[in-house]
Structure formats: structure tokens, C-alpha cells
Scaffold this motif. Structure first.
Motif, PDB file in Angstrom:
ATOM      1  N   PHE A  98     -49.817  43.392 -11.064  1.00 33.83           N
ATOM      2  CA  PHE A  98     -50.266  43.211  -9.687  1.00 33.83           C
ATOM      3  C   PHE A  98     -50.879  44.519  -9.228  1.00 33.83           C
ATOM      4  N   ASP A  99     -51.927  44.455  -8.433  1.00 38.41           N
ATOM      5  CA  ASP A  99     -52.508  45.627  -7.805  1.00 38.41           C
ATOM      6  C   ASP A  99     -51.911  45.717  -6.401  1.00 38.41           C
ATOM      7  N   ALA A 100     -51.029  46.677  -6.199  1.00 39.64           N
ATOM      8  CA  ALA A 100     -50.316  46.807  -4.920  1.00 39.64           C
ATOM      9  C   ALA A 100     -51.269  47.038  -3.750  1.00 39.64           C
ATOM     10  N   SER A 101     -52.430  47.630  -4.007  1.00 40.47           N
ATOM     11  CA  SER A 101     -53.374  47.904  -2.924  1.00 40.47           C
ATOM     12  C   SER A 101     -54.146  46.657  -2.499  1.00 40.47           C
ATOM     13  N   LYS A 102     -54.052  45.580  -3.270  1.00 43.36           N
ATOM     14  CA  LYS A 102     -54.778  44.340  -2.953  1.00 43.36           C
ATOM     15  C   LYS A 102     -53.797  43.249  -2.535  1.00 43.36           C
ATOM     16  N   GLU A 103     -52.935  43.592  -1.604  1.00 47.34           N
ATOM     17  CA  GLU A 103     -51.930  42.663  -1.100  1.00 47.34           C
ATOM     18  C   GLU A 103     -52.466  41.947   0.137  1.00 47.34           C
ATOM     19  N   SER A 104     -52.226  40.654   0.209  1.00 46.11           N
ATOM     20  CA  SER A 104     -52.624  39.855   1.361  1.00 46.11           C
ATOM     21  C   SER A 104     -51.433  38.993   1.767  1.00 46.11           C
ATOM     22  N   ILE A 105     -50.968  39.172   3.011  1.00 42.00           N
ATOM     23  CA  ILE A 105     -49.800  38.439   3.501  1.00 42.00           C
ATOM     24  C   ILE A 105     -50.258  37.416   4.526  1.00 42.00           C
ATOM     25  N   SER A 106     -49.794  36.193   4.365  1.00 39.80           N
ATOM     26  CA  SER A 106     -50.123  35.109   5.287  1.00 39.80           C
ATOM     27  C   SER A 106     -49.635  35.454   6.686  1.00 39.80           C
ATOM     28  N   PRO A 107     -50.456  35.184   7.699  1.00 38.39           N
ATOM     29  CA  PRO A 107     -50.031  35.522   9.058  1.00 38.39           C
ATOM     30  C   PRO A 107     -48.909  34.629   9.593  1.00 38.39           C
ATOM     31  N   LYS A 108     -48.685  33.484   8.972  1.00 36.07           N
ATOM     32  CA  LYS A 108     -47.628  32.580   9.434  1.00 36.07           C
ATOM     33  C   LYS A 108     -46.328  32.902   8.718  1.00 36.07           C
ATOM     34  N   LEU A 109     -45.496  33.696   9.359  1.00 33.79           N
ATOM     35  CA  LEU A 109     -44.224  34.059   8.752  1.00 33.79           C
ATOM     36  C   LEU A 109     -43.220  34.466   9.808  1.00 33.79           C
ATOM     37  N   VAL A 110     -41.985  34.527   9.388  1.00 31.23           N
ATOM     38  CA  VAL A 110     -40.902  34.974  10.264  1.00 31.23           C
ATOM     39  C   VAL A 110     -40.889  36.503  10.228  1.00 31.23           C
ATOM     40  N   PRO A 111     -40.930  37.183  11.385  1.00 32.44           N
ATOM     41  CA  PRO A 111     -40.977  38.650  11.395  1.00 32.44           C
ATOM     42  C   PRO A 111     -39.869  39.299  10.563  1.00 32.44           C
ATOM     43  N   TYR A 112     -38.662  38.743  10.594  1.00 32.81           N
ATOM     44  CA  TYR A 112     -37.562  39.314   9.810  1.00 32.81           C
ATOM     45  C   TYR A 112     -37.880  39.264   8.315  1.00 32.81           C
ATOM     46  N   ASP A 113     -38.488  38.154   7.844  1.00 27.98           N
ATOM     47  CA  ASP A 113     -38.850  38.034   6.432  1.00 27.98           C
ATOM     48  C   ASP A 113     -39.860  39.101   6.034  1.00 27.98           C
ATOM     49  N   LEU A 114     -40.813  39.392   6.913  1.00 24.31           N
ATOM     50  CA  LEU A 114     -41.804  40.419   6.625  1.00 24.31           C
ATOM     51  C   LEU A 114     -41.154  41.795   6.507  1.00 24.31           C
ATOM     52  N   VAL A 115     -40.269  42.115   7.428  1.00 21.66           N
ATOM     53  CA  VAL A 115     -39.568  43.406   7.377  1.00 21.66           C
ATOM     54  C   VAL A 115     -38.752  43.501   6.084  1.00 21.66           C
ATOM     55  N   LEU A 116     -38.020  42.461   5.760  1.00 22.37           N
ATOM     56  CA  LEU A 116     -37.203  42.442   4.553  1.00 22.37           C
ATOM     57  C   LEU A 116     -38.070  42.548   3.299  1.00 22.37           C
ATOM     58  N   TYR A 117     -39.176  41.813   3.261  1.00 22.47           N
ATOM     59  CA  TYR A 117     -40.068  41.861   2.102  1.00 22.47           C
ATOM     60  C   TYR A 117     -40.678  43.261   1.945  1.00 22.47           C
ATOM     61  N   ASN A 118     -41.181  43.831   3.031  1.00 22.21           N
ATOM     62  CA  ASN A 118     -41.780  45.167   2.955  1.00 22.21           C
ATOM     63  C   ASN A 118     -40.767  46.214   2.494  1.00 22.21           C
ATOM     64  N   TYR A 119     -39.518  46.061   2.875  1.00 17.65           N
ATOM     65  CA  TYR A 119     -38.476  46.997   2.466  1.00 17.65           C
ATOM     66  C   TYR A 119     -38.162  46.870   0.978  1.00 17.65           C
ATOM     67  N   GLN A 120     -38.242  45.638   0.441  1.00 15.90           N
ATOM     68  CA  GLN A 120     -37.800  45.399  -0.934  1.00 15.90           C
ATOM     69  C   GLN A 120     -38.936  45.174  -1.936  1.00 15.90           C
ATOM     70  N   LYS A 121     -40.192  45.163  -1.509  1.00 14.49           N
ATOM     71  CA  LYS A 121     -41.269  44.820  -2.429  1.00 14.49           C
ATOM     72  C   LYS A 121     -41.484  45.837  -3.542  1.00 14.49           C
ATOM     73  N   ASN A 122     -40.940  47.045  -3.413  1.00 12.53           N
ATOM     74  CA  ASN A 122     -41.071  48.004  -4.503  1.00 12.53           C
ATOM     75  C   ASN A 122     -40.392  47.498  -5.776  1.00 12.53           C
ATOM     76  N   ILE A 123     -39.503  46.526  -5.654  1.00 16.30           N
ATOM     77  CA  ILE A 123     -38.874  45.922  -6.825  1.00 16.30           C
ATOM     78  C   ILE A 123     -39.936  45.275  -7.705  1.00 16.30           C
ATOM     79  N   LEU A 124     -40.969  44.701  -7.102  1.00 17.93           N
ATOM     80  CA  LEU A 124     -42.041  44.052  -7.864  1.00 17.93           C
ATOM     81  C   LEU A 124     -42.769  45.024  -8.776  1.00 17.93           C
ATOM     82  N   PHE A 125     -42.804  46.293  -8.376  1.00 21.12           N
ATOM     83  CA  PHE A 125     -43.588  47.283  -9.108  1.00 21.12           C
ATOM     84  C   PHE A 125     -42.743  48.234  -9.941  1.00 21.12           C
ATOM     85  N   LYS A 126     -41.482  48.414  -9.552  1.00 18.00           N
ATOM     86  CA  LYS A 126     -40.615  49.339 -10.267  1.00 18.00           C
ATOM     87  C   LYS A 126     -39.397  48.685 -10.878  1.00 18.00           C
TER      88      LYS A 126
END
Length: 104
Positions: free
Chosen positions: A72-100
Motif C-alpha cells: 500500500f502507498d500510505a501517501s495515497k490514502e482516501s477515506i470515505s466521508p461517510k463514517l463514524v467520527p470515533y471510527d476515524l480517530v481509532l483507525y488513524n491511531y492504529q493504521k500504522n499496523i498496516l505498514f509496520k
């Protein structure tokens, strides 16, 4: 929540979609299911069970990506605007798992 990444599978450029489904079963617990798609085709990940945490879902995708030579190219991320704000915060906090992976 839907997140898309540009990436490569076996050196071939393609778009990958992560579809994250959070199910709040009670006030004290949540369950997550994650699907990985290439185009409209869902890829079979290692397990199909529902996970008790988003980090476990992301670890499964990381392992699947490494096993199947997907980047995955981390710089080419696109997040759907329809989401629960808590899910976005949680995903942004944990997405480094995808790369490391497990090296948090």
C-alpha cells in the motif's frame, strides 16, 4: 468505514479497498469485521471471524498483504466521508499496523 489505497500486487499497480464494519453489540464491547477488496472483488483473508478490536483486523490485513506480496502507498490514502467520527480517530491511531505490522 471505507478506506482506499493505491498499491501493487506482485508489481502490478492497483487500488485496494478496506471496508471496516463496526458492530456495537453492547455498551461495553464492540466487534469489527474488515474486508479487503481489489476493484469489486473481495479477497479471502486468513480468517473470516469477527474480531474484538480494530487492531486485530488490521494485523490480519498486514499478514495477508505480506503473504500475497501486496503493498500500500500510505501517501495515497482516501477515506470515505461517510463514517463514524470515533471510527476515524481509532483507525488513524492504529493504521500504522498496516505498514509496520506488530512493531508499534
Amino acid at each position: 468505514m471505507v478506506v482506499q489505497y493505491q498499491g501493487k500486487q506482485n508489481g502490478i499497480p492497483t487500488t485496494f479497498t478496506l471496508r471496516i464494519i463496526g458492530n456495537n453489540l453492547s455498551k461495553s464491547s464492540s466487534n469489527y469485521q474488515i474486508d479487503l477488496l481489489v476493484g469489486d472483488k473481495q479477497l479471502p483473508t486468513f480468517t473470516t471471524s469477527i474480531h474484538q478490536s480494530l487492531s486485530n483486523c488490521l494485523k490480519e490485513i498486514y499478514l495477508f498483504r505480506n503473504h500475497n506480496h501486496i503493498t500500500f502507498d500510505a501517501s495515497k490514502e482516501s477515506i470515505s466521508p461517510k463514517l463514524v467520527p470515533y471510527d476515524l480517530v481509532l483507525y488513524n491511531y492504529q493504521k500504522n499496523i498496516l505498514f509496520k505490522g506488530y512493531n508499534l
